[in-house]
Design a protein around this motif. Structure first.
Motif, PDB file in Angstrom:
ATOM      1  N   THR A   1     -11.262  -3.982   7.430  1.00 57.20           N
ATOM      2  CA  THR A   1     -11.369  -2.980   6.170  1.00 57.20           C
ATOM      3  C   THR A   1     -13.032  -3.047   6.087  1.00 57.20           C
ATOM      4  O   THR A   1     -13.341  -2.124   5.066  1.00 57.20           O
ATOM      5  CB  THR A   1     -10.732  -3.363   5.178  1.00 57.20           C
TER       6      THR A   1
ATOM      7  N   THR B   1      -4.513  -1.629  13.004  1.00 55.11           N
ATOM      8  CA  THR B   1      -3.624  -1.057  12.146  1.00 55.11           C
ATOM      9  C   THR B   1      -2.147  -1.196  12.783  1.00 55.11           C
ATOM     10  O   THR B   1      -1.108  -1.474  11.848  1.00 55.11           O
ATOM     11  CB  THR B   1      -4.088   0.463  12.170  1.00 55.11           C
TER      12      THR B   1
ATOM     13  N   THR C   1       0.860  -3.185  10.940  1.00 54.72           N
ATOM     14  CA  THR C   1       2.384  -2.446  10.722  1.00 54.72           C
ATOM     15  C   THR C   1       3.399  -3.445  11.395  1.00 54.72           C
ATOM     16  O   THR C   1       4.417  -3.717  10.898  1.00 54.72           O
ATOM     17  CB  THR C   1       2.437  -1.325  11.455  1.00 54.72           C
TER      18      THR C   1
ATOM     19  N   SER D   1       6.146  -0.695   3.611  1.00 54.67           N
ATOM     20  CA  SER D   1       5.417   0.283   3.556  1.00 54.67           C
ATOM     21  C   SER D   1       4.073  -0.216   4.070  1.00 54.67           C
ATOM     22  O   SER D   1       3.555  -1.007   3.771  1.00 54.67           O
ATOM     23  CB  SER D   1       5.059   0.569   2.254  1.00 54.67           C
ATOM     24  N   THR D   2       3.316   1.012   4.767  1.00 57.04           N
ATOM     25  CA  THR D   2       2.087   0.546   5.538  1.00 57.04           C
ATOM     26  C   THR D   2       0.841   0.612   4.451  1.00 57.04           C
ATOM     27  O   THR D   2      -0.175   0.127   4.694  1.00 57.04           O
ATOM     28  CB  THR D   2       1.600   1.648   6.493  1.00 57.04           C
ATOM     29  N   ASN D   3       1.216   1.129   3.256  1.00 59.46           N
ATOM     30  CA  ASN D   3       0.389   1.190   2.302  1.00 59.46           C
ATOM     31  C   ASN D   3       0.149   0.068   1.276  1.00 59.46           C
ATOM     32  O   ASN D   3      -0.444  -0.141   0.434  1.00 59.46           O
ATOM     33  CB  ASN D   3       0.739   2.667   1.378  1.00 59.46           C
ATOM     34  N   ILE D   4       1.045  -1.136   1.642  1.00 61.39           N
ATOM     35  CA  ILE D   4       1.064  -2.287   0.777  1.00 61.39           C
ATOM     36  C   ILE D   4      -0.497  -3.081   0.997  1.00 61.39           C
ATOM     37  O   ILE D   4      -0.906  -3.319   2.132  1.00 61.39           O
ATOM     38  CB  ILE D   4       2.017  -3.486   1.395  1.00 61.39           C
ATOM     39  N   PRO D   5      -1.186  -3.240  -0.114  1.00 60.80           N
ATOM     40  CA  PRO D   5      -2.567  -3.763  -0.023  1.00 60.80           C
ATOM     41  C   PRO D   5      -2.348  -5.321   0.501  1.00 60.80           C
ATOM     42  O   PRO D   5      -1.279  -6.103   0.144  1.00 60.80           O
ATOM     43  CB  PRO D   5      -2.890  -3.819  -1.386  1.00 60.80           C
TER      44      PRO D   5
ATOM     45  N   ASP E   1      -1.041  -7.927  -2.037  1.00 59.18           N
ATOM     46  CA  ASP E   1       0.466  -7.634  -2.678  1.00 59.18           C
ATOM     47  C   ASP E   1       1.014  -9.120  -2.672  1.00 59.18           C
ATOM     48  O   ASP E   1       0.967 -10.031  -1.463  1.00 59.18           O
ATOM     49  CB  ASP E   1       1.054  -6.629  -1.863  1.00 59.18           C
TER      50      ASP E   1
END
Length: 215
Positions: A42, A97, A101, A113-117, A120
């Motif tokens: 990131t 990425t 996943t 979900s791929t949007n999980i930070p 989490d």
């Protein structure tokens, strides 16, 4: 006295830090520039440049003599070049990425979900750590891609070699044909002379035979 001791200890500590950094880079996974620069996937462009500057100043061959210091510095520069190139970074980011996943899917199952930070609760306290698992999965994918690339390159070289051998064989065949034709032409007069001698001998024998018959 105490001041001199502090200076010596500080210098030794700095040299140790530099040596450890050289060794870390040399042990890093070379196909992943994030590993070499010791950065998360990131990281921003500014963070990449800042990290490169920090580490390059630490181990620069002109400032720190190490038998493998230049090699480590080259790896560091190559990693920064890769992540500074939008196209190359896009390729590595796609792979990492995909690795993330895959790890999320393995941990959370079909409901992931791929949007999980990364912070989490479901993934922030894993053993081994989530980031480490993603890097390990990324390593697997990068190794597979590199092996596939090498097989493709090897096959291309093999095909190129076969095509080159075929072309060389065709050239050699044409060369032999030209040489054979040249030899054939060179012996033209010899063949004509042989034919004339043969014809003359044949006529002479026939004439001699006829003379016997008439006599």
């Amino acid at each position: 006295m105490a001041s001199n001791l502090d200076s010596v200890l500080k210098k030794n500590a700095n040299d140790l830090a530099k040596e450890l950094e050289v060794e870390r880079i040399l042990k890093a996974f070379k196909l992943n520039p994030y590993d070499i620069l010791d950065l998360p996937i990131t990281a921003t462009e500014a963070e990449i440049k800042k990290q490169y500057r920090k580490k390059s100043l630490l181990i620069h061959p002109d400032k720190f003599k190490h038998e493998k210091g230049l090699e480590a510095f080259d790896f560091l520069k190559k990693a920064e070049d890769q992540l500074s190139d939008p196209a190359k970074r896009k390729d590595i980011d796609m792979i990492m990425t995909h690795a993330r996943t895959q790890v999320l899917k393995a941990i959370l199952g079909s409901g992931y979900s791929t949007n999980i930070p990364d912070d989490d609760p479901r993934i922030s306290n894993l053993t081994p750590p989530f980031d480490q698992q993603v890097r390990a999965k990324g390593r697997e994918i990068l190794v597979e891609d590199e092996l596939a690339r090498r097989r493709k390159t090897k096959l291309a070289y093999a095909n190129e070699g076969a095509e080159k051998a075929k072309q060389e064989a065709e050239v050699a065949a044409r060369k032999r044909k030209v040489e054979d034709q040249a030899k054939w032409e060179e012996r033209r007069e010899e063949r004509i002379s042989d034919w004339r001698n043969f014809s003359s001998n044949k006529k002479a024998k026939k004439s001699k035979k006829n003379s016997h018959v008439l006599g």
